[in-house]
Design a protein around this motif. Structure first.
Motif, mmCIF file in Angstrom:
data_model
loop_
_atom_site.group_PDB
_atom_site.id
_atom_site.type_symbol
_atom_site.label_atom_id
_atom_site.label_comp_id
_atom_site.label_asym_id
_atom_site.label_seq_id
_atom_site.Cartn_x
_atom_site.Cartn_y
_atom_site.Cartn_z
ATOM 1 N N VAL A 126 -53.727 -17.967 -49.892
ATOM 2 C CA VAL A 126 -55.107 -17.694 -49.432
ATOM 3 C C VAL A 126 -55.587 -18.874 -48.594
ATOM 4 C CG1 VAL A 126 -55.669 -16.222 -51.410
ATOM 5 C CG2 VAL A 126 -56.079 -18.685 -51.547
ATOM 6 N N ARG A 127 -56.594 -18.616 -47.782
ATOM 7 C CA ARG A 127 -57.186 -19.664 -46.932
ATOM 8 C C ARG A 127 -58.604 -19.962 -47.418
ATOM 9 N NH1 ARG A 127 -54.812 -20.908 -42.114
ATOM 10 N NH2 ARG A 127 -52.908 -19.752 -41.597
ATOM 11 N N ASP A 128 -58.851 -21.179 -47.786
ATOM 12 C CA ASP A 128 -60.175 -21.609 -48.234
ATOM 13 C C ASP A 128 -60.870 -22.362 -47.095
ATOM 14 O OD1 ASP A 128 -59.845 -20.587 -50.781
ATOM 15 O OD2 ASP A 128 -58.950 -22.437 -51.548
ATOM 16 N N PRO A 129 -62.095 -21.962 -46.763
ATOM 17 C CA PRO A 129 -62.819 -22.688 -45.706
ATOM 18 C C PRO A 129 -63.172 -24.101 -46.168
ATOM 19 C CG PRO A 129 -64.278 -21.140 -46.798
ATOM 20 C CD PRO A 129 -62.904 -20.875 -47.344
ATOM 21 N N VAL A 130 -63.149 -25.012 -45.235
ATOM 22 C CA VAL A 130 -63.590 -26.387 -45.499
ATOM 23 C C VAL A 130 -65.101 -26.416 -45.275
ATOM 24 C CG1 VAL A 130 -63.418 -28.803 -44.817
ATOM 25 C CG2 VAL A 130 -61.382 -27.333 -44.783
ATOM 26 N N ARG A 131 -65.819 -26.672 -46.329
ATOM 27 C CA ARG A 131 -67.280 -26.630 -46.252
ATOM 28 C C ARG A 131 -67.835 -28.020 -45.922
ATOM 29 N NH1 ARG A 131 -68.554 -21.498 -45.962
ATOM 30 N NH2 ARG A 131 -70.575 -21.846 -46.936
ATOM 31 N N TYR A 132 -68.920 -28.015 -45.154
ATOM 32 C CA TYR A 132 -69.608 -29.267 -44.835
ATOM 33 C C TYR A 132 -71.108 -28.992 -44.783
ATOM 34 C CZ TYR A 132 -70.793 -27.951 -40.046
ATOM 35 O OH TYR A 132 -71.345 -27.347 -38.946
ATOM 36 N N CYS A 133 -71.863 -30.053 -44.804
ATOM 37 C CA CYS A 133 -73.330 -29.936 -44.799
ATOM 38 C C CYS A 133 -73.876 -30.401 -43.448
ATOM 39 C CB CYS A 133 -73.944 -30.776 -45.918
ATOM 40 S SG CYS A 133 -75.756 -30.795 -45.906
ATOM 41 N N PRO A 134 -74.398 -29.492 -42.627
ATOM 42 C CA PRO A 134 -75.033 -29.910 -41.361
ATOM 43 C C PRO A 134 -76.277 -30.749 -41.655
ATOM 44 C CG PRO A 134 -74.609 -27.540 -41.392
ATOM 45 C CD PRO A 134 -74.426 -28.021 -42.794
ATOM 46 N N VAL A 135 -76.455 -31.819 -40.902
ATOM 47 C CA VAL A 135 -77.591 -32.720 -41.113
ATOM 48 C C VAL A 135 -78.339 -32.916 -39.797
ATOM 49 C CG1 VAL A 135 -76.485 -33.902 -43.045
ATOM 50 C CG2 VAL A 135 -76.203 -34.786 -40.713
ATOM 51 N N ILE A 136 -79.576 -33.333 -39.941
ATOM 52 C CA ILE A 136 -80.401 -33.707 -38.789
ATOM 53 C C ILE A 136 -81.116 -35.005 -39.117
ATOM 54 C CG2 ILE A 136 -80.769 -31.354 -37.967
ATOM 55 C CD1 ILE A 136 -83.493 -31.392 -39.365
ATOM 56 N N TYR A 137 -81.634 -35.667 -38.089
ATOM 57 C CA TYR A 137 -82.427 -36.872 -38.277
ATOM 58 C C TYR A 137 -83.886 -36.527 -37.974
ATOM 59 C CZ TYR A 137 -78.298 -39.789 -38.701
ATOM 60 O OH TYR A 137 -77.128 -40.350 -39.139
ATOM 61 N N THR A 138 -84.752 -36.802 -38.940
ATOM 62 C CA THR A 138 -86.174 -36.507 -38.776
ATOM 63 C C THR A 138 -87.017 -37.570 -39.487
ATOM 64 O OG1 THR A 138 -87.890 -34.819 -39.087
ATOM 65 C CG2 THR A 138 -86.227 -34.994 -40.809
ATOM 66 N N PRO A 139 -88.142 -37.990 -38.875
ATOM 67 C CA PRO A 139 -88.528 -37.672 -37.496
ATOM 68 C C PRO A 139 -87.604 -38.375 -36.522
ATOM 69 C CG PRO A 139 -89.998 -39.329 -38.379
ATOM 70 C CD PRO A 139 -89.100 -38.931 -39.512
ATOM 71 N N THR A 140 -87.436 -37.817 -35.364
ATOM 72 C CA THR A 140 -86.548 -38.430 -34.394
ATOM 73 C C THR A 140 -87.209 -39.661 -33.777
ATOM 74 O OG1 THR A 140 -87.387 -37.094 -32.557
ATOM 75 C CG2 THR A 140 -85.571 -36.167 -33.862
ATOM 76 N N ALA A 141 -86.384 -40.526 -33.223
ATOM 77 C CA ALA A 141 -86.914 -41.709 -32.543
ATOM 78 C C ALA A 141 -87.797 -41.296 -31.372
ATOM 79 C CB ALA A 141 -85.760 -42.584 -32.061
ATOM 80 N N ARG A 142 -87.472 -40.172 -30.739
ATOM 81 C CA ARG A 142 -88.285 -39.686 -29.625
ATOM 82 C C ARG A 142 -89.681 -39.283 -30.101
ATOM 83 N NH1 ARG A 142 -85.731 -35.117 -25.862
ATOM 84 N NH2 ARG A 142 -84.376 -36.912 -25.420
ATOM 85 N N THR A 143 -89.756 -38.637 -31.264
ATOM 86 C CA THR A 143 -91.056 -38.222 -31.801
ATOM 87 C C THR A 143 -91.928 -39.435 -32.121
ATOM 88 O OG1 THR A 143 -90.072 -36.224 -32.742
ATOM 89 C CG2 THR A 143 -92.192 -36.919 -33.626
ATOM 90 N N ILE A 144 -91.325 -40.449 -32.742
ATOM 91 C CA ILE A 144 -92.070 -41.668 -33.088
ATOM 92 C C ILE A 144 -92.538 -42.373 -31.823
ATOM 93 C CG2 ILE A 144 -91.922 -43.903 -34.222
ATOM 94 C CD1 ILE A 144 -89.834 -42.673 -36.103
ATOM 95 N N ALA A 145 -91.654 -42.471 -30.828
ATOM 96 C CA ALA A 145 -92.014 -43.139 -29.576
ATOM 97 C C ALA A 145 -93.150 -42.408 -28.867
ATOM 98 C CB ALA A 145 -90.795 -43.240 -28.674
ATOM 99 N N ALA A 146 -93.122 -41.067 -28.886
ATOM 100 C CA ALA A 146 -94.180 -40.292 -28.234
ATOM 101 C C ALA A 146 -95.529 -40.533 -28.910
ATOM 102 C CB ALA A 146 -93.835 -38.808 -28.267
ATOM 103 N N ALA A 147 -95.540 -40.607 -30.243
ATOM 104 C CA ALA A 147 -96.791 -40.850 -30.968
ATOM 105 C C ALA A 147 -97.355 -42.225 -30.624
ATOM 106 C CB ALA A 147 -96.545 -40.735 -32.467
#
Length: 240
Positions: A175-196
């Motif tokens: 059988v074939r088992d999928p390799v699972r991973y956790c997608p991540v993001i960075y928040t708040p972004t540096a762009r958001t902080i700079a805009a504020a």
């Protein structure tokens, strides 16, 4: 006893000892931030963009009669007899007119509206104090056993991912088992902080522009604008 004068068929009473407000020795000293909060908050003045091209000739709604002109030009400290709506003071109107006249380099109408909104509630722009980009799961899933970060199949990443892993189950079937991973993001972004923080700096510059004009021209009658300003870079003080 108050003296009564008949000016253009309208009675105007002047209390004894009153003097032209603009030349009084007891002028209030306010920072530009405090003056804006007074004009928009206490006096309930409103921005009128129609007089943006000529802010020095403010004429409030319903105040263009001869008595108002007399009070505006002479600044004699008069009070018109009678009830009804009480317009903002001349100084408040002048302060607001300068905010409405902000040029595009200082943020224009958008910044003028922001200044008015913040001044009414006594606040400053949100420069996101304490904000730092953090790595968090892109999505969260929940079930009856609880919740956790959503997982995805690594093969969907293409060349950067991992293909499914082969194994034999207890029946000997491959059988074939999928390799699972956790997608991540960075928040708040540096762009958001700079805009504020860019918005905060533009707000600070707009206050400097309005305050400098009011202080150097001396157009206010009962208020003296000081050179005091809010901190220019509060985030630097936070990191020190």
């Amino acid at each position: 006893m108050a003296k009564v004068f008949d000016v253009t068929n309208v009675k105007v009473s002047v209390a004894p000892g009153m003097y032209p407000v603009g030349r009084a020795s007891g002028m209030r000293e306010l920072s530009i931030e405090a003056a804006l909060r007074w004009a928009f908050g206490s006096e309930c003045a409103r921005i009128d963009f129609d007089e943006e091209t000529d802010p020095d000739s403010f004429v409030g709604s319903g105040s263009s009669d001869s008595v108002w002109k007399l009070m505006q030009r002479g600044r004699i400290g008069c009070r018109v007899d009678g009830g009804g709506f009480s317009p903002p003071s001349d100084d408040a109107q002048m302060i607001v007119s300068q905010v409405a006249a902000l040029d595009v380099g200082c943020g224009g109408r958008k910044m003028a509206i922001q200044i008015a909104q913040l001044s009414r509630v006594g606040m400053r722009p949100d420069w996101m104090p304490g904000a730092r980009p953090r790595c968090v799961a892109e999505d969260w899933r929940g079930n009856r056993h609880g919740g956790g970060a959503a997982m995805a199949d690594a093969k969907d990443l293409g060349a950067q991912g991992w293909p499914s892993m082969e194994r034999r189950n207890r029946k000997g079937v491959v059988v074939r088992d999928p390799v699972r991973y956790c997608p991540v993001i960075y928040t708040p972004t540096a762009r958001t902080i700079a805009a504020a923080r860019r918005n905060y700096l533009q707000w600070w510059g707009a206050l400097l522009e309005v305050g400098s004009y009011l202080r150097l021209t001396g157009v206010l009658g009962g208020i003296k604008i000081t050179s005091a300003m809010p901190p220019m870079h509060p985030w630097r003080e936070e990191s020190s």
